[in-house]
Motif scaffolding. Structure first.
Motif, PDB file in Angstrom:
ATOM      1  N   GLY A  60     -70.032  49.538   5.830  1.00  0.00           N
ATOM      2  CA  GLY A  60     -69.838  50.914   6.267  1.00  0.00           C
ATOM      3  C   GLY A  60     -68.420  51.291   5.883  1.00  0.00           C
ATOM      4  N   MET A  61     -68.251  52.404   5.158  1.00  0.00           N
ATOM      5  CA  MET A  61     -66.918  52.784   4.691  1.00  0.00           C
ATOM      6  C   MET A  61     -66.502  54.115   5.308  1.00  0.00           C
ATOM      7  SD  MET A  61     -66.969  51.368   0.737  1.00  0.00           S
ATOM      8  CE  MET A  61     -65.192  51.185   0.567  1.00  0.00           C
ATOM      9  N   GLU A  62     -65.253  54.165   5.747  1.00  0.00           N
ATOM     10  CA  GLU A  62     -64.699  55.325   6.441  1.00  0.00           C
ATOM     11  C   GLU A  62     -63.781  56.080   5.477  1.00  0.00           C
ATOM     12  OE1 GLU A  62     -62.770  53.842   9.972  1.00  0.00           O
ATOM     13  OE2 GLU A  62     -64.331  52.319  10.263  1.00  0.00           O
ATOM     14  N   GLN A  63     -64.302  57.159   4.911  1.00  0.00           N
ATOM     15  CA  GLN A  63     -63.594  57.900   3.866  1.00  0.00           C
ATOM     16  C   GLN A  63     -62.695  58.976   4.463  1.00  0.00           C
ATOM     17  OE1 GLN A  63     -63.767  57.769   0.055  1.00  0.00           O
ATOM     18  NE2 GLN A  63     -61.856  58.661   0.838  1.00  0.00           N
TER      19      GLN A  63
ATOM     20  N   CYS B 253     -74.848  66.276   2.915  1.00  0.00           N
ATOM     21  CA  CYS B 253     -75.156  64.844   2.808  1.00  0.00           C
ATOM     22  C   CYS B 253     -76.509  64.520   3.428  1.00  0.00           C
ATOM     23  CB  CYS B 253     -74.062  64.017   3.486  1.00  0.00           C
ATOM     24  SG  CYS B 253     -72.522  63.890   2.561  1.00  0.00           S
ATOM     25  N   LEU B 254     -76.780  65.079   4.605  1.00  0.00           N
ATOM     26  CA  LEU B 254     -78.061  64.816   5.269  1.00  0.00           C
ATOM     27  C   LEU B 254     -79.220  65.343   4.432  1.00  0.00           C
ATOM     28  CD1 LEU B 254     -77.151  65.691   8.974  1.00  0.00           C
ATOM     29  CD2 LEU B 254     -77.573  63.416   8.039  1.00  0.00           C
ATOM     30  N   TYR B 255     -79.060  66.534   3.888  1.00  0.00           N
ATOM     31  CA  TYR B 255     -80.121  67.119   3.049  1.00  0.00           C
ATOM     32  C   TYR B 255     -80.351  66.265   1.811  1.00  0.00           C
ATOM     33  CZ  TYR B 255     -82.727  70.554   0.278  1.00  0.00           C
ATOM     34  OH  TYR B 255     -83.687  71.185  -0.476  1.00  0.00           O
TER      35      TYR B 255
ATOM     36  N   TYR C 166     -72.847  58.608   8.331  1.00  0.00           N
ATOM     37  CA  TYR C 166     -72.954  58.100   9.703  1.00  0.00           C
ATOM     38  C   TYR C 166     -72.304  59.055  10.707  1.00  0.00           C
ATOM     39  CZ  TYR C 166     -72.546  54.766  13.603  1.00  0.00           C
ATOM     40  OH  TYR C 166     -72.641  54.144  14.817  1.00  0.00           O
ATOM     41  N   GLY C 167     -71.200  59.683  10.311  1.00  0.00           N
ATOM     42  CA  GLY C 167     -70.501  60.566  11.227  1.00  0.00           C
ATOM     43  C   GLY C 167     -69.271  61.158  10.582  1.00  0.00           C
TER      44      GLY C 167
ATOM     45  N   GLU D 192     -62.198  62.711   8.164  1.00  0.00           N
ATOM     46  CA  GLU D 192     -62.862  61.472   7.769  1.00  0.00           C
ATOM     47  C   GLU D 192     -64.367  61.635   7.920  1.00  0.00           C
ATOM     48  OE1 GLU D 192     -61.596  57.567   9.473  1.00  0.00           O
ATOM     49  OE2 GLU D 192     -63.654  57.489  10.249  1.00  0.00           O
ATOM     50  N   PHE D 193     -65.107  61.043   6.983  1.00  0.00           N
ATOM     51  CA  PHE D 193     -66.539  60.855   7.192  1.00  0.00           C
ATOM     52  C   PHE D 193     -66.856  59.393   6.937  1.00  0.00           C
ATOM     53  CE2 PHE D 193     -66.206  62.054   2.704  1.00  0.00           C
ATOM     54  CZ  PHE D 193     -67.028  61.138   2.062  1.00  0.00           C
ATOM     55  N   GLN D 194     -67.899  58.917   7.574  1.00  0.00           N
ATOM     56  CA  GLN D 194     -68.306  57.529   7.414  1.00  0.00           C
ATOM     57  C   GLN D 194     -69.673  57.473   6.739  1.00  0.00           C
ATOM     58  OE1 GLN D 194     -68.164  58.482  11.045  1.00  0.00           O
ATOM     59  NE2 GLN D 194     -65.945  58.634  10.831  1.00  0.00           N
ATOM     60  N   VAL D 195     -69.836  56.513   5.843  1.00  0.00           N
ATOM     61  CA  VAL D 195     -71.117  56.279   5.171  1.00  0.00           C
ATOM     62  C   VAL D 195     -71.554  54.850   5.460  1.00  0.00           C
ATOM     63  CG1 VAL D 195     -72.307  56.124   2.953  1.00  0.00           C
ATOM     64  CG2 VAL D 195     -70.657  57.961   3.353  1.00  0.00           C
TER      65      VAL D 195
END
Length: 366
Positions: free
Chosen positions: A133-136, A184-186, A192-193, A204-207
């Protein structure tokens, strides 16, 4: 007032008139790839007669590598090899986004195509079921390079109220963040958040969790969507690890890692073994944790602003000033994952995950 792009001020109602036209059963496919800088993304679109149902339905394509820092003009054709497909949140169904590997004229991976080697390694360690899981982290800028919504000739108040903040005085650019999240959801990206970060205009967003090669694929496409959404709003999203000098936080891409053994009962011992291996290869990891062999991270990993010092390896429970953090809950449950806090915001996730797998699972000796 922030400096916004001229294109963002075009009449969007006029645009929508054309975007709502039927396509006659055709499908627009946008090919995305990493350019010769190892940081920039490029894209171009073609028409397919029918909607592809799998990546195998998308043909290879080519582009002019001499215009992307990837080839000489006398031998400039590069191959685009589709590797994963997503829904297009900008032109909508049935249209697609396709992420591609880049091959040179001789069908070997281009210099900045780190996916090929990463994928080969992930196949070798498949039985470990490694999750990432990466936190960008990123920073929003005006087109003049000044942080979005910062005073034109000064600075906002000191850090403190901005992290996970709310309100016009604390959160700058939330519209962009929320539109990116929905895009991203579409698209089908495993986002993730998201949250506001410590420096104003930094988010930040997390994948994740993503297994193996999916980590790099999904993060790169999430980055493309971020740049594309920001373009619509007329601002710039930078992944610079230290966009503002002084007493302001930098931007990282903290990487969370777990194997099947680490997630099972008494998995903490395997986490500790991995950390011990990482401690012996600190310099090697720093060299691949940003695109410039560690030079970018030198500005960020100072030992201040929730970072470790670039020269030293450290690990600790719930310690955000360490190279590797073991979350407190993991320590209590004695299983779970660890967080490598060293990768820079502009890292290549393929290089980062490959290095971690190589060190932790292949047990390579110097």
């Amino acid at each position: 007032m922030a400096s916004l792009s001229v294109s963002s001020r075009l009449n969007k109602a006029v645009r929508q008139q054309y975007m709502s036209l039927p396509q006659g059963g055709k499908c627009q496919v946008t090919y995305i790839w990493i350019d010769g800088t190892g940081e920039g993304l490029r894209n171009k679109t073609r028409t397919l007669d029918i909607e592809p149902t799998s990546i195998e339905d998308v043909p290879e394509w080519n582009f002019d590598g001499s215009s992307t820092y990837q080839a000489e003009g006398s031998n400039s054709d590069m191959y685009l090899v589709p590797v994963c497909m997503f829904r297009d949140p900008f032109t909508l169904d049935p249209n697609k986004l396709v992420f591609c590997e880049v091959l040179k004229y001789n069908r070997l991976p281009a210099e900045t195509n780190h996916r090929a080697a990463c994928n080969k390694l992930m196949e070798q360690v498949k039985e470990h079921c490694i999750w990432f899981g990466m936190e960008q982290e990123y920073t929003l800028l005006g087109t003049d390079g000044h942080p979005f919504s910062w005073p034109q000739n000064g600075y906002p108040g000191p850090q403190g109220p901005y992290y996970c903040g709310v309100g016009a005085g604390n959160a700058y650019g939330r519209d962009i963040v929320e539109c990116h999240y929905k895009a991203c959801l579409y698209a089908g990206v495993k986002i993730y958040g998201t949250n506001a970060e410590v420096m104003p205009s930094q988010w930040e967003f997390q994948v994740g969790p993503c297994e193996g090669i999916d980590m790099g694929d999904h993060l790169w496409v999430a980055r493309f969507l971020l740049h594309r959404v920001s373009e619509d709003f007329g601002v710039v999203a930078t992944l610079d690890p230290k966009p503002m000098k002084g007493n302001w936080n930098g931007a990282g891409c903290h990487t969370n890692v777990s194997t099947k053994q680490m997630r099972e009962e008494e998995g903490l011992q395997y986490i500790e073994q991995a950390i011990e291996k990482l401690s012996k290869k600190h310099a090697e990891h720093i060299r691949v944790y940003d695109p410039r062999g560690g030079q970018d991270n030198m500005r960020r990993l100072t030992g201040l602003h929730e970072t470790s010092n670039i020269e030293d390896f450290s690990a600790g429970m719930a310690n955000r000033g360490a190279s590797i953090r073991i979350p407190r809950q993991v320590g209590q449950e004695k299983k779970g994952y660890f967080e490598d806090r060293r990768p820079a915001a502009n890292c290549d996730p393929y290089s980062v995950t490959r290095a971690i797998v190589s060190t932790c699972l292949l047990d390579e000796e110097d």
